[in-house]
Structure formats: structure tokens, C-alpha cells
Design a protein around this motif. Structure first.
Motif, PDB file in Angstrom:
ATOM      1  N   ASN A 113     -54.630  34.152 -12.755  1.00 27.98           N
ATOM      2  CA  ASN A 113     -54.283  33.234 -13.557  1.00 27.98           C
ATOM      3  C   ASN A 113     -52.989  33.280 -14.144  1.00 27.98           C
ATOM      4  O   ASN A 113     -52.581  32.923 -15.202  1.00 27.98           O
ATOM      5  N   LYS A 114     -52.267  34.316 -13.462  1.00 28.53           N
ATOM      6  CA  LYS A 114     -50.895  34.830 -13.819  1.00 28.53           C
ATOM      7  C   LYS A 114     -49.809  34.085 -12.995  1.00 28.53           C
ATOM      8  O   LYS A 114     -50.210  33.469 -11.996  1.00 28.53           O
ATOM      9  N   ASN A 115     -48.615  34.075 -13.570  1.00 33.37           N
ATOM     10  CA  ASN A 115     -47.490  33.455 -12.837  1.00 33.37           C
ATOM     11  C   ASN A 115     -46.436  34.683 -12.342  1.00 33.37           C
ATOM     12  O   ASN A 115     -46.135  35.656 -13.206  1.00 33.37           O
ATOM     13  N   PHE A 163     -54.192  39.876 -11.099  1.00 38.49           N
ATOM     14  CA  PHE A 163     -53.353  38.805 -10.949  1.00 38.49           C
ATOM     15  C   PHE A 163     -53.818  37.254 -11.290  1.00 38.49           C
ATOM     16  O   PHE A 163     -53.087  36.221 -11.064  1.00 38.49           O
ATOM     17  N   TYR A 195     -41.590  36.880 -15.277  1.00 37.83           N
ATOM     18  CA  TYR A 195     -42.732  36.872 -14.501  1.00 37.83           C
ATOM     19  C   TYR A 195     -43.727  37.880 -15.123  1.00 37.83           C
ATOM     20  O   TYR A 195     -43.477  38.890 -15.530  1.00 37.83           O
ATOM     21  N   ASP A 196     -45.282  37.435 -14.988  1.00 40.41           N
ATOM     22  CA  ASP A 196     -46.131  38.387 -15.304  1.00 40.41           C
ATOM     23  C   ASP A 196     -46.317  39.582 -13.964  1.00 40.41           C
ATOM     24  O   ASP A 196     -46.948  40.557 -14.536  1.00 40.41           O
ATOM     25  N   ILE A 236     -53.991  33.260  -8.266  1.00 38.54           N
ATOM     26  CA  ILE A 236     -53.016  33.387  -9.458  1.00 38.54           C
ATOM     27  C   ILE A 236     -52.470  31.623  -9.717  1.00 38.54           C
ATOM     28  O   ILE A 236     -52.968  30.925  -9.356  1.00 38.54           O
ATOM     29  N   ASN A 237     -51.949  31.734 -10.992  1.00 40.10           N
ATOM     30  CA  ASN A 237     -51.538  30.447 -11.478  1.00 40.10           C
ATOM     31  C   ASN A 237     -50.409  29.522 -10.525  1.00 40.10           C
ATOM     32  O   ASN A 237     -50.470  28.736 -10.213  1.00 40.10           O
ATOM     33  N   GLY A 265     -46.383  43.945 -17.333  1.00 43.50           N
ATOM     34  CA  GLY A 265     -46.495  43.277 -16.024  1.00 43.50           C
ATOM     35  C   GLY A 265     -46.596  44.079 -14.993  1.00 43.50           C
ATOM     36  O   GLY A 265     -46.202  45.404 -14.908  1.00 43.50           O
TER      37      GLY A 265
END
Length: 228
Positions: free
Chosen positions: A10-12, A8, A86-87, A35-36, A116
């Protein structure tokens, strides 16, 4: 667990039914710090666990990191949010409150990008007030999906009122108080509509064409991570 957290980084994503203690810094699956960005979704502005929720850019998930708070049913998520946005999707101790879990997960998948990740956390009945109940069958969940069961469904009410261990659930009050609250479940969503274990979670993800990449019992919960 470190490898799961790294999925997870750096993900959105979006969280259904949060905020959740288990994802906080210092807890068992601390993804909030890595997470981002994270949006949130709750079914109403007033729940048994929170009050004063409003839709908008106010989902404060970690030290000033703020995502968008949606107010909508988990089973209607894809009606509010575009596909493949979404990621990742995460949800902790929420799915058991849904009358139609497969429909909820289907909606989560719709807003998830190809490849994802989706992480679902549900309670282990053996160490909760559900310990007297049997695990829900996968066939039952499929029937609920096929019949498009709505969130006002009280099919399991009699079973819950009989087998719910009130000694392990002080906020539920007396037997009569619990009964009254349960009859109004559509507005408070306090009932655990279904009871899960690792086998049921795996079968659900397989049926929804998610590749299971992690499945374990952590503390009082089952945790499953799948990839679209």
C-alpha cells in the motif's frame, strides 16, 4: 521474503530501470501486486531491453495500475524529482550498468522519504557472464563518486572485453560485435560497469547511512533492502 514484501504494501514508490520480472506476480519478490502506486525511470526511450518509451503517465506496472514514466539518468534523479517524495525506491539489475553507483544511490536516497525503504537487486557474478571478473572494490566506487565519474566512462572496457563470457551472453553476439556495442555503451548501457557481492552492497549502504534490514542471495541475484 514475505516480510520483505510486506514492507511495500500500500505504499507509493519509484522503480529505476524497470519494469522487472523479479517483482511481478508469481516471481521471487512480487511487490507489484501489493503496492499502491509506482513511477518508473529509464535513462532513454530506446534501450537494449525496451523501445518506444515516452515520458508521461504510462508506467503500467500491474493490471491497469499506471504510474509516471520519467526519462532521465538515474544519477540525475534528484534534479527531476522533489526530495522526500516516495515511500520506497526499487531497482533490479540496473545498478551494475551505472558508471557511478554511489552517485546513483545518493540520488535515490534524495527522493526517498525519511524511514523509507530502498531495495536494490544486482546479479551474482558467479552464475553470470561476469564470473571471470573480480568484485569491484569499495574504494574504487568511492573514487568514482568523489571524482564525479560520468556515464560515458569506459574505464573497465578492456577488462570486460577480456573477461566477459560470451558463451553465457548470446545476445551480445561475436567478440567483435560485442566490442562494437561496448564502445557505444553511453547510448546502449549494455556493460556491467561494476561487479558486486553482499559485502560490497552492505558497505555501500553503510557509507550512505542506510540501515540494512535485509540482505540475501536469491536465485542469480543479490538483494539488499535498506531504510533511510
Amino acid at each position: 521474503m514475505k516480510n520483505v514484501i510486506e514492507l511495500f504494501r500500500n505504499k507509493n514508490g519509484i522503480e529505476i530501470g524497470g519494469l522487472s520480472r523479479i517483482f511481478q506476480e508469481g516471481d521471487q519478490i512480487p511487490i507489484y501486486p501489493v503496492i499502491n502506486n509506482l513511477d518508473g525511470c529509464n535513462f532513454t526511450s530506446q534501450t537494449l531491453w525496451e523501445s518506444g518509451l515516452t515520458e508521461g503517465q504510462n508506467y503500467n506496472f500491474y493490471h491497469g495500475k499506471i504510474g509516471y514514466q520519467y526519462i532521465c539518468e538515474a544519477t540525475e534523479l534528484a534534479d527531476r524529482i522533489e526530495e522526500n517524495k516516495y515511500d520506497f525506491v526499487v531497482s533490479s539489475n540496473c545498478l551494475e550498468h551505472s558508471a557511478n553507483p554511489l552517485k546513483a544511490l545518493w540520488n535515490f536516497i534524495k527522493v526517498l522519504k525519511p524511514m523509507g525503504e530502498m531495495m536494490i537487486v544486482v546479479p551474482n557474478k558467479e552464475v553470470t557472464f561476469d564470473h571471470n571478473r573480480n568484485r569491484t572494490s569499495f574504494e574504487h566506487l568511492k573514487d568514482d563518486f568523489i571524482n564525479d565519474v560520468k556515464e560515458d566512462d569506459l574505464t573497465h572496457l578492456d577488462e570486460i572485453l577480456e573477461l566477459h563470457d560470451l558463451a553465457m551472453d548470446p545476445p551480445a553476439g561475436t567478440k567483435e560485435q560485442f566490442r562494437i556495442r561496448s564502445l557505444d555503451n553511453y547510448h546502449n548501457r549494455g556493460l556491467h560497469q561494476h561487479v558486486f557481492d553482499s559485502i560490497l552492497l552492505f558497505d555501500m549502504f553503510k557509507w550512505l547511512n542506510l540501515d540494512t534490514i535485509y540482505l540475501n542471495n536469491i536465485g542469480s541475484d543479490y538483494v539488499i533492502v535498506g531504510r533511510k
